[in-house]
Design a protein around this motif. Sequence first.
Motif, PDB file in Angstrom:
ATOM      1  N   GLU A  82       6.006   1.522 -13.357  1.00  0.00           N
ATOM      2  CA  GLU A  82       5.599   0.522 -14.360  1.00  0.00           C
ATOM      3  C   GLU A  82       4.112   0.232 -14.208  1.00  0.00           C
ATOM      4  O   GLU A  82       3.624   0.079 -13.093  1.00  0.00           O
ATOM      5  N   VAL A  83       3.412   0.159 -15.329  1.00  0.00           N
ATOM      6  CA  VAL A  83       1.971  -0.100 -15.269  1.00  0.00           C
ATOM      7  C   VAL A  83       1.697  -1.605 -15.134  1.00  0.00           C
ATOM      8  O   VAL A  83       0.853  -2.031 -14.354  1.00  0.00           O
ATOM      9  N   PHE A  84       2.420  -2.401 -15.906  1.00  0.00           N
ATOM     10  CA  PHE A  84       2.219  -3.853 -15.857  1.00  0.00           C
ATOM     11  C   PHE A  84       3.553  -4.536 -15.515  1.00  0.00           C
ATOM     12  O   PHE A  84       4.155  -5.216 -16.360  1.00  0.00           O
ATOM     13  N   PRO A  85       4.024  -4.353 -14.286  1.00  0.00           N
ATOM     14  CA  PRO A  85       5.368  -4.831 -13.945  1.00  0.00           C
ATOM     15  C   PRO A  85       5.546  -6.337 -14.092  1.00  0.00           C
ATOM     16  O   PRO A  85       6.648  -6.802 -14.385  1.00  0.00           O
ATOM     17  N   ALA A  95      -3.681  10.648 -18.323  1.00  0.00           N
ATOM     18  CA  ALA A  95      -2.601  11.101 -17.440  1.00  0.00           C
ATOM     19  C   ALA A  95      -1.226  10.890 -18.078  1.00  0.00           C
ATOM     20  O   ALA A  95      -0.245  11.524 -17.703  1.00  0.00           O
ATOM     21  N   PHE A  96      -1.187   9.996 -19.081  1.00  0.00           N
ATOM     22  CA  PHE A  96       0.107   9.578 -19.634  1.00  0.00           C
ATOM     23  C   PHE A  96       0.540  10.355 -20.883  1.00  0.00           C
ATOM     24  O   PHE A  96       1.567  10.045 -21.470  1.00  0.00           O
ATOM     25  N   LEU A  97      -0.252  11.324 -21.305  1.00  0.00           N
ATOM     26  CA  LEU A  97      -0.038  11.895 -22.639  1.00  0.00           C
ATOM     27  C   LEU A  97       1.287  12.615 -22.865  1.00  0.00           C
ATOM     28  O   LEU A  97       1.745  12.727 -23.983  1.00  0.00           O
ATOM     29  N   ALA A 151     -12.580  12.047 -18.825  1.00  0.00           N
ATOM     30  CA  ALA A 151     -11.162  11.793 -18.558  1.00  0.00           C
ATOM     31  C   ALA A 151     -11.041  10.482 -17.803  1.00  0.00           C
ATOM     32  O   ALA A 151     -11.628  10.321 -16.731  1.00  0.00           O
ATOM     33  N   GLU A 152     -10.283   9.555 -18.390  1.00  0.00           N
ATOM     34  CA  GLU A 152      -9.960   8.346 -17.633  1.00  0.00           C
ATOM     35  C   GLU A 152      -8.550   8.551 -17.089  1.00  0.00           C
ATOM     36  O   GLU A 152      -7.554   8.299 -17.758  1.00  0.00           O
ATOM     37  N   ALA A 153      -8.503   9.106 -15.884  1.00  0.00           N
ATOM     38  CA  ALA A 153      -7.211   9.349 -15.240  1.00  0.00           C
ATOM     39  C   ALA A 153      -7.314   8.730 -13.857  1.00  0.00           C
ATOM     40  O   ALA A 153      -7.952   9.289 -12.973  1.00  0.00           O
ATOM     41  N   ILE A 154      -6.725   7.557 -13.727  1.00  0.00           N
ATOM     42  CA  ILE A 154      -6.838   6.844 -12.459  1.00  0.00           C
ATOM     43  C   ILE A 154      -5.603   7.207 -11.647  1.00  0.00           C
ATOM     44  O   ILE A 154      -4.630   6.456 -11.603  1.00  0.00           O
ATOM     45  N   VAL A 155      -5.640   8.385 -11.084  1.00  0.00           N
ATOM     46  CA  VAL A 155      -4.459   8.941 -10.414  1.00  0.00           C
ATOM     47  C   VAL A 155      -4.854   9.501  -9.050  1.00  0.00           C
ATOM     48  O   VAL A 155      -6.031   9.458  -8.678  1.00  0.00           O
ATOM     49  N   HIS A 187     -13.983  -2.421 -16.067  1.00  0.00           N
ATOM     50  CA  HIS A 187     -13.260  -3.529 -16.698  1.00  0.00           C
ATOM     51  C   HIS A 187     -11.826  -3.636 -16.187  1.00  0.00           C
ATOM     52  O   HIS A 187     -11.135  -4.592 -16.483  1.00  0.00           O
ATOM     53  N   ASP A 188     -11.359  -2.614 -15.451  1.00  0.00           N
ATOM     54  CA  ASP A 188      -9.981  -2.621 -14.960  1.00  0.00           C
ATOM     55  C   ASP A 188      -9.902  -3.115 -13.516  1.00  0.00           C
ATOM     56  O   ASP A 188     -10.906  -3.365 -12.863  1.00  0.00           O
ATOM     57  N   ASP A 189      -8.663  -3.182 -13.056  1.00  0.00           N
ATOM     58  CA  ASP A 189      -8.363  -3.573 -11.692  1.00  0.00           C
ATOM     59  C   ASP A 189      -8.740  -2.460 -10.707  1.00  0.00           C
ATOM     60  O   ASP A 189      -8.963  -1.323 -11.106  1.00  0.00           O
ATOM     61  N   ALA A 220       0.331  -3.659  -5.256  1.00  0.00           N
ATOM     62  CA  ALA A 220      -0.473  -4.668  -5.942  1.00  0.00           C
ATOM     63  C   ALA A 220      -1.882  -4.113  -6.070  1.00  0.00           C
ATOM     64  O   ALA A 220      -2.274  -3.226  -5.324  1.00  0.00           O
ATOM     65  N   ARG A 221      -2.612  -4.631  -7.065  1.00  0.00           N
ATOM     66  CA  ARG A 221      -4.001  -4.210  -7.252  1.00  0.00           C
ATOM     67  C   ARG A 221      -4.880  -5.473  -7.227  1.00  0.00           C
ATOM     68  O   ARG A 221      -4.383  -6.574  -7.067  1.00  0.00           O
ATOM     69  N   ILE A 222      -6.181  -5.263  -7.368  1.00  0.00           N
ATOM     70  CA  ILE A 222      -7.117  -6.386  -7.224  1.00  0.00           C
ATOM     71  C   ILE A 222      -8.051  -6.475  -8.426  1.00  0.00           C
ATOM     72  O   ILE A 222      -8.517  -5.459  -8.930  1.00  0.00           O
TER      73      ILE A 222
HETATM   74  C1  GLC Z   1      -4.173   2.563 -16.577  1.00  0.00           C
HETATM   75  C2  GLC Z   1      -5.330   2.903 -15.763  1.00  0.00           C
HETATM   76  C3  GLC Z   1      -5.299   2.130 -14.456  1.00  0.00           C
HETATM   77  C4  GLC Z   1      -5.092   0.676 -14.686  1.00  0.00           C
HETATM   78  C5  GLC Z   1      -4.038   0.396 -15.703  1.00  0.00           C
HETATM   79  C6  GLC Z   1      -4.098  -1.024 -16.130  1.00  0.00           C
HETATM   80  O1  GLC Z   1      -3.048   2.929 -15.884  1.00  0.00           O
HETATM   81  O2  GLC Z   1      -5.332   4.285 -15.578  1.00  0.00           O
HETATM   82  O3  GLC Z   1      -6.509   2.183 -13.834  1.00  0.00           O
HETATM   83  O4  GLC Z   1      -4.701   0.083 -13.498  1.00  0.00           O
HETATM   84  O5  GLC Z   1      -4.186   1.202 -16.829  1.00  0.00           O
HETATM   85  O6  GLC Z   1      -5.376  -1.488 -16.264  1.00  0.00           O
END
Ligand code: GLC
Length: 650
Positions: A224-227, A287-289, A325-329, A395-397, A447-449
């Motif tokens: 889950e991305v936003f649990p 990454a999600f395509l 590529a925005e792939a945060i993996v 702008h992300d976590d 968890a992220r920050i």
């Molecule tokens: C996507 C991004 C990841 C981020 C999430 C929510 O999954 O790849 O970096 O944590 O969106 O912002």
Amino acid sequence: MYEQISHSLLNSILDDLKPEIRRQDLRHFYTRLGANFYAIHSLFFTLYGHRDDFQLQMLRLVETMAKGYIDRTPELEALDIQREQDHNWFLSQKWVGMALYSNGFADNLPDLTNKISYFQELGINMVHIMPILKCPVGQSDGGYAISDFRQIDDRVGSLEDVRQLAQDFRKREILLVLDIVLNHTSDEHEWAQKAMQGDRAYQDYYYVFDDREIPDLFEQSMPEVFPETDPGNFTWNGAMEKWVMTVFHNYQWDLNYSNPAVFIEMLDIILFWANQGVDILRLDAVAFLWKKMGTSCQNERKAHLLLQLMKDCCQVTAPGVLFIAEAIVAPFEVIKYFGEDAIVAKECEIAYNATLMALLWDGIATQNAKLLYQGVKSLPNKLERATWLNYVRCHDDIGFGFDDHDIRAVGYEPRAHRRFLVDYFSGRFDASARGLVFMPNEATGDARICGSLASLVGLEAALEVGDDDLIAAAIGRILLLHGIILSFGGIPLIYNGDALGVLNDYSFAEDPSKRDDNRWVHRPKIDWEKAALRKKQGTVEHTIFNAMKKMIAIRKEISAFADFDNRELLTIENEHLLCFTRFNHQRPSEKVLVIANFNAQPQSIELEALRLAGFNLYGQWIDLYSGRKPDQDDRGIVLEGFQFCWLTET
Ligand code: GLC
Ligand code: GLC
């Protein structure tokens, strides 16, 4: 490549093209189509060859490319040809980027023109403007839920403003970067609206299901991305009486790329933006395509095929346009977004270096560079003509997504170490770090920050108590991190408030459309009165801004900082230091030694290590950044707490 089957198909497609397309002068288009057609046909066939309408879809694809080419202005076409000739142009050290919101950094798009002088003052020549397309009022995931891919949100401006900005930028050799949100649309998008009205063709643009049977199967392996706010990956839609796949927020509907119509629509949108004068397209959440049951639905092989196909098609129409590529993996997955089994990049030319970003934050929390060293050492080699986007904050976590093997290799236990990092940055361990915990997941313990750079490294806390030493240490950390991203190899991307030491903005908690998403804590409106303090000596703003400005100016002069895979990581005894050399790829004897001290205390590096790294040690060391000779003691070169230097031997 010449191959009979695809070539005869190409001939029949060219015969079938609409007369208005055939009448145009398409010479450049045809040469490039001929060169890429074998690859385009093979990829399109792998993805969609099983369909009865394959041939018709293939014709549509070629028409889309041709139409895009016809719409390209002579000026942009000239730029394409210039970039084809100088194809390494983006590997130069002269590029320095900034990411910003048109309605945060400026008031709106027209007002952004007034900020060009700020870019020039600091040395920024690549600007990523965060999403500006039409999106829902209220929650829109910061504009990443798009309701119309061709219309600018009227709260920030108009298409005319974007064209004007693109021109103003081009005159000053500033590159324009915009987002293409490929993975999903907002539920207010026309396609989603038609799907809700029962239109089957548009329901096929998304993943919709009558009951929970298939969604439940998917859920077994999908993270889950936003649990916290949007648990699960499917949302019930009352209008359709169906479940729809929504990996991100429940109002972001995932597009279904197993439908070639979706691919062609999105290619058309890519080419539309390329033709507005955008230099670089940031492909969001790539990454999600591709979704495949039984997998995490991330980094799937077919997601890569889609990106290769997009690249091949975009090269035919607008070859001068690059992809990010925005792939945060995971580290070994990120690298694949340049393309696999290739020599030069064949998917995206640029990728976010999320690995380095996370490792830098580890260095800050531990005051130790051993995991950073290990992680950089494990970074797989890039392809040629591919480069990193190196960043500290965005702008992300911040997710601590480094490799478990690397964590273990330096003697930490992965789960406990990640927990320590979350505790550290949320101030539970050291109250000077003012981060917020983002999306804790009870089930997995992840968890992220969130938080602005300045607040995370202790500036907010230091200013509160008015302690000059703590302020200096926080500034030291800010400069240290930038000293690395500016010299590592790749394009540095500075987050908009960071050269001004902008702190957390807690006001999001009062806005109902933002309060559930604490990423807003680091997306403030820039206070330009405060920003003016950068011109006043003795202020924090002045210290940070001028140091960054100087660093940027110096970076641009150092040819060894261009990115031609010309970095060598040094193994040294002192684990508080990260140390690497950068050399000029044409004249390898021209070297710069980068040393960064993550510790608050002075640390030294042994000369023997430098001798082994090929320095002769007879000459004079000079730090190109400070312009001074570095301190030396009997053991070697000494760096102050949080100091970095860019040394050359003369
Ligand atoms: C996507 C991004 C990841 C981020 C999430 C929510 O999954 O790849 O970096 O944590 O969106 O912002
Ligand atoms: C990317 C964006 C992030 C957004 C997500 C969904 O990761 O950077 O802000 O939430 O995609 O579009």
